[in-house]
Motif scaffolding. Structure first.
Motif, PDB file in Angstrom:
ATOM      1  N   LEU A 145       0.854  -1.188   0.000  1.00 56.12           N
ATOM      2  CA  LEU A 145       0.000   0.000   0.000  1.00 56.12           C
ATOM      3  C   LEU A 145       0.889   1.236   0.000  1.00 56.12           C
ATOM      4  CD1 LEU A 145      -3.036   1.052   0.456  1.00 56.12           C
ATOM      5  CD2 LEU A 145      -2.295   1.399   2.815  1.00 56.12           C
ATOM      6  N   ALA A 146       0.621   2.151  -0.881  1.00 59.38           N
ATOM      7  CA  ALA A 146       1.365   3.414  -0.925  1.00 59.38           C
ATOM      8  C   ALA A 146       0.709   4.426   0.010  1.00 59.38           C
ATOM      9  CB  ALA A 146       1.401   3.956  -2.347  1.00 59.38           C
ATOM     10  N   GLU A 160       2.269   1.578 -11.525  1.00 62.41           N
ATOM     11  CA  GLU A 160       2.932   1.072 -12.727  1.00 62.41           C
ATOM     12  C   GLU A 160       4.333   0.546 -12.426  1.00 62.41           C
ATOM     13  OE1 GLU A 160       2.746   4.421 -15.322  1.00 62.41           O
ATOM     14  OE2 GLU A 160       0.681   4.002 -15.974  1.00 62.41           O
ATOM     15  N   ALA A 161       4.907   0.963 -11.293  1.00 63.55           N
ATOM     16  CA  ALA A 161       6.261   0.531 -10.933  1.00 63.55           C
ATOM     17  C   ALA A 161       6.281  -0.836 -10.252  1.00 63.55           C
ATOM     18  CB  ALA A 161       6.906   1.564 -10.009  1.00 63.55           C
ATOM     19  N   ILE A 162       5.122  -1.361  -9.874  1.00 64.95           N
ATOM     20  CA  ILE A 162       5.080  -2.636  -9.155  1.00 64.95           C
ATOM     21  C   ILE A 162       5.389  -3.792 -10.112  1.00 64.95           C
ATOM     22  CG2 ILE A 162       3.590  -4.237  -7.890  1.00 64.95           C
ATOM     23  CD1 ILE A 162       4.368  -1.829  -6.291  1.00 64.95           C
ATOM     24  N   PRO A 163       6.381  -4.614  -9.796  1.00 64.91           N
ATOM     25  CA  PRO A 163       6.722  -5.754 -10.666  1.00 64.91           C
ATOM     26  C   PRO A 163       5.569  -6.750 -10.761  1.00 64.91           C
ATOM     27  CG  PRO A 163       8.484  -5.326  -9.087  1.00 64.91           C
ATOM     28  CD  PRO A 163       7.307  -4.511  -8.651  1.00 64.91           C
ATOM     29  N   GLU A 164       5.519  -7.463 -11.860  1.00 66.00           N
ATOM     30  CA  GLU A 164       4.504  -8.478 -12.062  1.00 66.00           C
ATOM     31  C   GLU A 164       4.602  -9.535 -10.954  1.00 66.00           C
ATOM     32  OE1 GLU A 164       3.004 -11.614 -15.517  1.00 66.00           O
ATOM     33  OE2 GLU A 164       4.611 -10.175 -15.929  1.00 66.00           O
ATOM     34  N   GLY A 165       3.473  -9.949 -10.460  1.00 70.31           N
ATOM     35  CA  GLY A 165       3.439 -10.953  -9.400  1.00 70.31           C
ATOM     36  C   GLY A 165       3.248 -10.386  -8.013  1.00 70.31           C
ATOM     37  N   LEU A 166       3.357  -9.056  -7.862  1.00 72.91           N
ATOM     38  CA  LEU A 166       3.098  -8.405  -6.576  1.00 72.91           C
ATOM     39  C   LEU A 166       1.757  -7.693  -6.635  1.00 72.91           C
ATOM     40  CD1 LEU A 166       6.483  -6.797  -5.460  1.00 72.91           C
ATOM     41  CD2 LEU A 166       5.533  -9.028  -4.903  1.00 72.91           C
ATOM     42  N   ARG A 167       1.030  -7.724  -5.526  1.00 72.44           N
ATOM     43  CA  ARG A 167      -0.281  -7.086  -5.458  1.00 72.44           C
ATOM     44  C   ARG A 167      -0.136  -5.637  -5.007  1.00 72.44           C
ATOM     45  NH1 ARG A 167      -2.401 -10.240  -2.100  1.00 72.44           N
ATOM     46  NH2 ARG A 167      -3.613 -11.571  -3.489  1.00 72.44           N
ATOM     47  N   TYR A 168      -0.645  -4.722  -5.810  1.00 73.19           N
ATOM     48  CA  TYR A 168      -0.722  -3.311  -5.425  1.00 73.19           C
ATOM     49  C   TYR A 168      -2.115  -3.077  -4.860  1.00 73.19           C
ATOM     50  CZ  TYR A 168      -0.743   1.806  -5.774  1.00 73.19           C
ATOM     51  OH  TYR A 168      -0.822   3.160  -5.504  1.00 73.19           O
ATOM     52  N   CYS A 169      -2.178  -2.709  -3.581  1.00 68.44           N
ATOM     53  CA  CYS A 169      -3.467  -2.608  -2.894  1.00 68.44           C
ATOM     54  C   CYS A 169      -4.075  -1.213  -2.929  1.00 68.44           C
ATOM     55  CB  CYS A 169      -3.306  -3.072  -1.450  1.00 68.44           C
ATOM     56  SG  CYS A 169      -2.855  -4.816  -1.297  1.00 68.44           S
ATOM     57  N   GLY A 170      -3.374  -0.251  -3.523  1.00 68.35           N
ATOM     58  CA  GLY A 170      -3.906   1.093  -3.600  1.00 68.35           C
ATOM     59  C   GLY A 170      -3.072   2.083  -2.818  1.00 68.35           C
TER      60      GLY A 170
END
Length: 432
Positions: A145-146, A160-170
């Protein structure tokens, strides 16, 4: 085994917004009618005050060393029986300390949400998230979470910077309207933040706009019956000072006293209340006496009642700020000297910088008791230590435990369930 949705809220470092996010999650789910049980990793008194207000339930400590693995397992099992959601707030950074938040999350299989303060960064956010998620394969990872995001464009760059396979929660914004104020020992006490509930509501609204609005996956917790302590304080009446000046109290410590048979009464030195009648023992916990030194110095009714209690030979247990209150004087950072109770010989002075922070253990005739120390004051006294604590991992000399008549005083905040027999001896006024 018992299943309950659970999430471990951690970060790459302190001051990333862990407590704000944990409190927001607790309030969001509580106002949906869910029973939320929140824990705090390690020794802390201030964050739990906020989290208790957010969740509506007392917040207990989890720590593999101070609390112990089996006791942590029992606390989590008890929570899983009753709660709809378990939240655990970490301490410092995810991998900091021995044992660390990561060790706790891995031991009980609770997935980690990494809160990253994104102010002043963009694509590096992805690298930091990747490192936290992949540094230790044994640590289950929920997502990232940012926090403190400046704009919609900033949020887009971070996602957009989060690598594939990691969950961006908002993300949460950098709005001051949800930030929690702090001071020298950490967050400001919950009771002193006039608009705390409004801040919690706004934070919960913000969490409701993220992927964290729904319950996390369930975690399987082993069934573990809590240990039943012996009734070593049967019929003992303990008076506990409790107000804005004396508030650093582990809920588990009070639970232990009651489980051992003690009756608890509270009073407020700030309100000039006397020690409750017929008290067998007095507990003066830590807190912020330095912020209220002038009031405490002028409150003669409380002072006289404590004097009578001491002169009658009844037990006193004083920790950190409670010990400072018993000294001859306390000098605040601005150089003002305030007369204190004069029960213990010595003087304390507040410092602008941290004087000591460490996990500590103390060896007693009843075995080891665990705890920690965290203070900005220094003390001079002719008293000689009755016992001395040691650093938890290095064995370096730690805080002294002083005995003066039937008064036991120390800077160390002891986690009493780590040694019920030693705790009972303290409140019976016996040497350790």
């Amino acid at each position: 085994m018992r299943a309950c949705p659970a999430l471990f809220i951690s970060a790459p470092a302190s001051h990333q917004g862990k407590t704000t996010v944990t409190a927001a999650l607790a309030r969001h789910h509580a106002r949906l009618g869910r029973r939320v049980c929140v824990f705090k990793t390690g020794p802390d008194f201030l964050d739990p005050m906020i989290l208790e207000r957010a969740s509506g339930s007392p917040v207990y400590s989890l720590h593999l060393w101070m609390v112990g693995v089996e006791a942590c397992r029992a606390l989590l099992a008890e929570a899983a029986r009753d709660a709809d959601l378990i939240l655990i707030e970490g301490v410092m950074g995810l991998f900091d300390g021995t044992p660390s938040s990561a060790d706790l999350a891995a031991t009980f299989g609770v997935p980690v949400l990494a809160v990253i303060g994104a102010h002043g960064m963009a694509q590096t956010f992805g690298a930091l998230a990747f490192g936290l998620a992949r540094y230790r394969p044994d640590v289950p990872f929920h997502g990232v979470l940012a926090n403190r995001v400046a704009s919609a464009r900033h949020a887009q760059m971070l996602s957009e910077a989060i690598p594939e396979g990691l969950r961006y929660c908002g993300h949460l914004s950098n709005a001051d309207a949800i930030a929690l104020p702090d001071r020298h020992l950490g967050l400001t006490q919950a009771a002193e933040i006039a608009d705390l509930d409004a801040r919690l509501e706004r934070a919960a609204d913000a969490i409701g706009e993220t992927a964290l609005r729904d319950l996390p996956p369930a975690v399987q917790f082993e069934e573990e019956a809590p240990a039943r302590p012996p009734r070593l304080l049967e019929g003992v009446h303990i008076a506990v000072a409790r107000d804005a000046a004396f508030s650093f109290i582990y809920p588990a410590n009070v639970d232990l006293l009651q489980a051992m048979g003690a009756r608890i009464s509270t009073f407020s030195p700030l309100a000039d209340e006397p020690v409750p009648d017929h008290s067998d023992a007095l507990y003066l916990p830590g807190g912020y006496p330095e912020l209220h030194a002038a009031t405490l110095a002028n409150n003669a009714r409380t002072a006289a009642s404590i004097g009578v209690h001491v002169e009658s030979g009844r037990a006193v247990v004083a920790e950190c700020g409670g010990m400072l209150y018993l000294l001859d004087s306390l000098t605040t950072v601005d150089g003002t000297r305030h007369a204190m109770l004069g029960v213990l010989p010595g003087d304390a002075a507040m410092q602008p910088r941290l004087a000591r922070l460490a996990m500590q253990r103390i060896d007693t005739s009843h075995g080891i008791a665990t705890g920690h120390t965290f203070h900005y004051s220094t003390m001079t006294t002719p008293m000689q230590p009755h016992l001395a604590a040691t650093h938890a991992t290095t064995g370096a000399p730690g805080e002294a435990l002083y005995r003066h008549g039937r008064v036991a005083a120390t800077y160390m905040h002891t986690y009493w369930p780590s040694n019920p027999a030693a705790t009972a001896a303290l409140f019976r006024g016996e040497p350790l």
